[in-house]
Design an enzyme around this catalytic site. Structure first.
Site, mmCIF file in Angstrom:
data_model
loop_
_atom_site.group_PDB
_atom_site.id
_atom_site.type_symbol
_atom_site.label_atom_id
_atom_site.label_comp_id
_atom_site.label_asym_id
_atom_site.label_seq_id
_atom_site.Cartn_x
_atom_site.Cartn_y
_atom_site.Cartn_z
ATOM 1 N N LYS A 67 0.846 -1.198 0.000
ATOM 2 C CA LYS A 67 0.000 0.000 0.000
ATOM 3 C C LYS A 67 0.876 1.241 0.000
ATOM 4 O O LYS A 67 2.097 1.167 0.186
ATOM 5 C CB LYS A 67 -0.927 -0.011 1.214
ATOM 6 C CG LYS A 67 -0.217 -0.022 2.560
ATOM 7 C CD LYS A 67 -1.191 -0.159 3.709
ATOM 8 C CE LYS A 67 -0.450 -0.169 5.048
ATOM 9 N NZ LYS A 67 -1.380 -0.268 6.188
ATOM 10 N N ARG A 75 -10.799 -0.274 15.006
ATOM 11 C CA ARG A 75 -10.624 0.573 13.831
ATOM 12 C C ARG A 75 -11.469 0.019 12.683
ATOM 13 O O ARG A 75 -12.429 0.631 12.252
ATOM 14 C CB ARG A 75 -9.128 0.620 13.462
ATOM 15 C CG ARG A 75 -8.751 1.638 12.445
ATOM 16 C CD ARG A 75 -7.247 1.671 12.224
ATOM 17 N NE ARG A 75 -6.712 0.395 11.747
ATOM 18 C CZ ARG A 75 -5.459 0.194 11.378
ATOM 19 N NH1 ARG A 75 -4.587 1.180 11.465
ATOM 20 N NH2 ARG A 75 -5.052 -0.977 10.941
ATOM 21 N N TYR A 106 12.988 30.724 8.865
ATOM 22 C CA TYR A 106 11.738 31.392 9.231
ATOM 23 C C TYR A 106 11.621 31.554 10.746
ATOM 24 O O TYR A 106 11.942 30.645 11.520
ATOM 25 C CB TYR A 106 10.539 30.591 8.733
ATOM 26 C CG TYR A 106 10.246 30.795 7.264
ATOM 27 C CD1 TYR A 106 9.824 32.031 6.775
ATOM 28 C CD2 TYR A 106 10.379 29.738 6.370
ATOM 29 C CE1 TYR A 106 9.554 32.209 5.424
ATOM 30 C CE2 TYR A 106 10.106 29.906 5.021
ATOM 31 C CZ TYR A 106 9.698 31.146 4.553
ATOM 32 O OH TYR A 106 9.426 31.312 3.222
ATOM 33 N N MET A 120 9.497 25.014 2.844
ATOM 34 C CA MET A 120 8.809 24.234 1.813
ATOM 35 C C MET A 120 9.776 23.538 0.860
ATOM 36 O O MET A 120 9.587 22.371 0.513
ATOM 37 C CB MET A 120 7.858 25.129 1.022
ATOM 38 C CG MET A 120 7.049 24.366 -0.018
ATOM 39 S SD MET A 120 5.907 25.409 -0.952
ATOM 40 C CE MET A 120 4.703 25.830 0.313
#
Length: 375
Positions: A38, A136, A257, A314
């Site tokens: 997956k 779940r 930042y 980013m």
């Protein structure tokens, strides 16, 4: 993407992937070893990983989504493929079209699959998921014990009974025993049905809950299934980032930042062309002062471990490379972000997360290269 133009280089070793599958198979006590592929084979690429695993001998694959299963079928024409996330309403024809098997986790799903099989006049295979503690997906254990009396279960072939460990990586967690016993109780009511409980870590539990089939995932890709011991798996993924720029930051200068990192003394900073848009977590940011022991990201530069400096942004990450001799580092060089001493689990720990998240977030802006036979 050409490696010359990429900010990051992702190397994937398919031979190591196949070797890991064989190691897990050999520890499964004679049970069949499947492969969980997956999340794009945990970020390594379904179209590359599945053929490599099939050549190693893997015949059964598990995915989360129907779209992933269709991709596996395209490169695994003879594979048995299970879809873990259940049967969405109205999707039964898609399973039949692509010869896929749903994992049914509720009476509603069982009833829908049974009704579809009746309408087709043919029994189709499916797995049934019993929840032994995760809360779940899956039938409760009490409901699982009634499966033998459910008329709907005679309308299709129950090819597999499965459950999922909550804490198999914690070998002494008493919940493991409770789950094994609950699963055994349900299995005993369905003689002749194959059973599967063990994930990667479950394979290595002293109770050996291998049953008929084991479902390794993370360990296939190099993650440690035995956190209290040395990792028995080979590394599959290596990630490098390219240095865009080198600069000196004077004493009391800040980096990144929000000025969260402070230089105590003159420090040399390397800026890497990788950031959270490439899947490297922002939680690996270094917020503090140079020289402090911070739980934050690190990279290997010219054989030396170097800490992050400031926030992960980013598209860029800044690293303190003051301790690397200037002659050993220059613009355009690559540094190691995953590999060697910075294995998946260590990178995850330093980012305050787990290696699973590191793997499955591997971005598409990397230039990918595959070692070992593929296709």
């Amino acid at each position: 993407m050409p490696k010359e133009t990429a900010g990051g280089l992702l190397h994937i070793d398919l031979s190591a992937l196949a070797s890991n599958w064989r190691t897990l198979r050999d520890n499964a006590g004679g049970a069949e070893a499947a492969a969980v592929v997956k999340a794009d084979a945990y970020g390594t690429g379904i179209e590359q990983a599945v053929p490599a695993l099939a050549r190693a001998g893997c015949r059964t694959f598990f995915v989360a989504h129907l779209s992933e299963a269709i991709r596996v079928r395209a490169v695994g024409p003879d594979a048995t493929i299970y879809v873990l996330n259940g049967l969405f309403p109205g999707t039964s024809p898609v399973y039949v079209e692509h010869k896929l098997r749903p994992v049914l986790g509720s009476f509603e799903e069982i009833e829908e699959w049974a009704a579809f099989c009746r309408s087709q006049g043919q029994k189709r295979e499916a797995a049934i998921h019993v929840d032994t503690g995760m809360n779940r997906l899956g039938l409760t254990v009490a409901h699982g014990l009634t499966l033998k009396d459910r008329a709907e279960c005679t309308d299709f072939e129950v090819a597999l009974l499965m459950s999922h460990f909550v804490s198999a990586e914690e070998s002494d967690n008493p919940l493991n025993i409770r789950q094994i016993e609950s699963f055994k109780a349900v299995r005993e009511t369905l003689p002749g049905v194959r059973a599967s409980l063990a994930n990667s870590s479950g394979i290595f539990l002293k109770e050996k809950p291998h049953f008929d089939l084991v479902r390794p995932g993370y360990a296939l890709y190099g993650g440690n299934p035995t956190p209290d011991h040395d990792n028995p798996m080979s590394a599959v993924v290596n990630l490098e980032a390219r240095i865009v720029q080198l600069r000196w930051v004077e004493e009391n200068g800040t980096v990144g930042y929000n000025a969260r990192w402070l230089a105590l003394g003159r420090r040399r900073i390397a800026t890497l062309s990788v950031g959270y848009a490439d899947g490297y977590p922002r939680s690996a940011s270094a917020r503090g002062k140079s020289g402090e022991e911070l739980l934050a990201g690190m990279v290997v530069v010219a054989g030396r471990l170097c800490p992050f400096a400031g926030n992960v942004s980013m598209d860029l990450i800044t690293v303190d490379v003051t301790d690397v001799p200037e002659k050993d580092i220059q613009r355009g060089d690559t540094v190691t972000m995953i590999g060697g001493s910075l294995d998946l689990d260590e990178v995850g720990r330093r980012a305050g997360t787990i290696g699973y998240e590191i793997l499955t977030n591997l971005g598409r802006r990397y230039a990918r290269s595959y070692r070992g036979k593929q296709g």
